[in-house]
Scaffold this motif. Structure first.
Motif, PDB file in Angstrom:
ATOM      1  N   LEU A  31      53.507 -69.553 -52.820  1.00 12.15           N
ATOM      2  CA  LEU A  31      52.863 -68.556 -53.668  1.00 12.15           C
ATOM      3  C   LEU A  31      53.133 -67.147 -53.142  1.00 12.15           C
ATOM      4  O   LEU A  31      53.444 -66.229 -53.915  1.00 12.15           O
ATOM      5  N   SER A  32      53.063 -66.984 -51.843  1.00 11.92           N
ATOM      6  CA  SER A  32      53.315 -65.684 -51.229  1.00 11.92           C
ATOM      7  C   SER A  32      54.768 -65.249 -51.451  1.00 11.92           C
ATOM      8  O   SER A  32      55.038 -64.080 -51.751  1.00 11.92           O
ATOM      9  N   PHE A  81      55.131 -64.045 -55.064  1.00 14.40           N
ATOM     10  CA  PHE A  81      54.624 -62.684 -55.242  1.00 14.40           C
ATOM     11  C   PHE A  81      55.582 -61.665 -54.628  1.00 14.40           C
ATOM     12  O   PHE A  81      55.807 -60.588 -55.192  1.00 14.40           O
ATOM     13  N   HIS A 131      58.590 -61.245 -56.915  1.00 17.71           N
ATOM     14  CA  HIS A 131      58.209 -60.488 -58.105  1.00 17.71           C
ATOM     15  C   HIS A 131      58.100 -58.998 -57.773  1.00 17.71           C
ATOM     16  O   HIS A 131      58.573 -58.147 -58.532  1.00 17.71           O
ATOM     17  N   GLY A 132      57.490 -58.672 -56.656  1.00 20.30           N
ATOM     18  CA  GLY A 132      57.363 -57.282 -56.240  1.00 20.30           C
ATOM     19  C   GLY A 132      58.709 -56.636 -55.970  1.00 20.30           C
ATOM     20  O   GLY A 132      58.950 -55.482 -56.339  1.00 20.30           O
TER      21      GLY A 132
END
Length: 68
Positions: free
Chosen positions: A23-24, A27, A30-31
Motif C-alpha cells: 500500500l505504501s 501511494f 501515485h505521488g
C-alpha cells in the motif's frame, strides 16, 4: 488469538506488514506520477514564457547599452 500457534501469528504479521508495504509503495508511485505530471506541465507551459522574458530582457539591456 490465543489459539493460534506462533507460526500462524508470524505468518499473519508478515502478511499484514507485506500488505502495508504494498500500500505504501502504491501511494509513493501515485505521488511520483503526480509530481512528474506537474513538472511536465510547468515545463511545457511556463518555462517557454520565462525563457522569452529572459531573451527580451537581454535584448533590451543590449539596446540600452548600444545607445549610450
Amino acid at each position: 488469538m490465543q489459539n493460534l500457534s506462533i507460526r500462524a501469528r508470524l505468518a499473519l504479521a508478515m502478511a499484514f506488514l507485506g500488505s502495508m508495504l504494498s500500500l505504501s509503495v502504491g501511494f509513493g508511485l501515485h505521488g511520483t506520477s503526480a509530481t512528474h505530471e506537474s513538472a511536465r506541465d510547468i515545463a511545457e507551459n511556463s518555462l517557454s514564457a520565462v525563457n522569452a522574458l529572459g531573451i527580451s530582457s537581454h535584448t533590451t539591456t543590449r539596446a540600452r547599452l548600444s545607445l549610450d
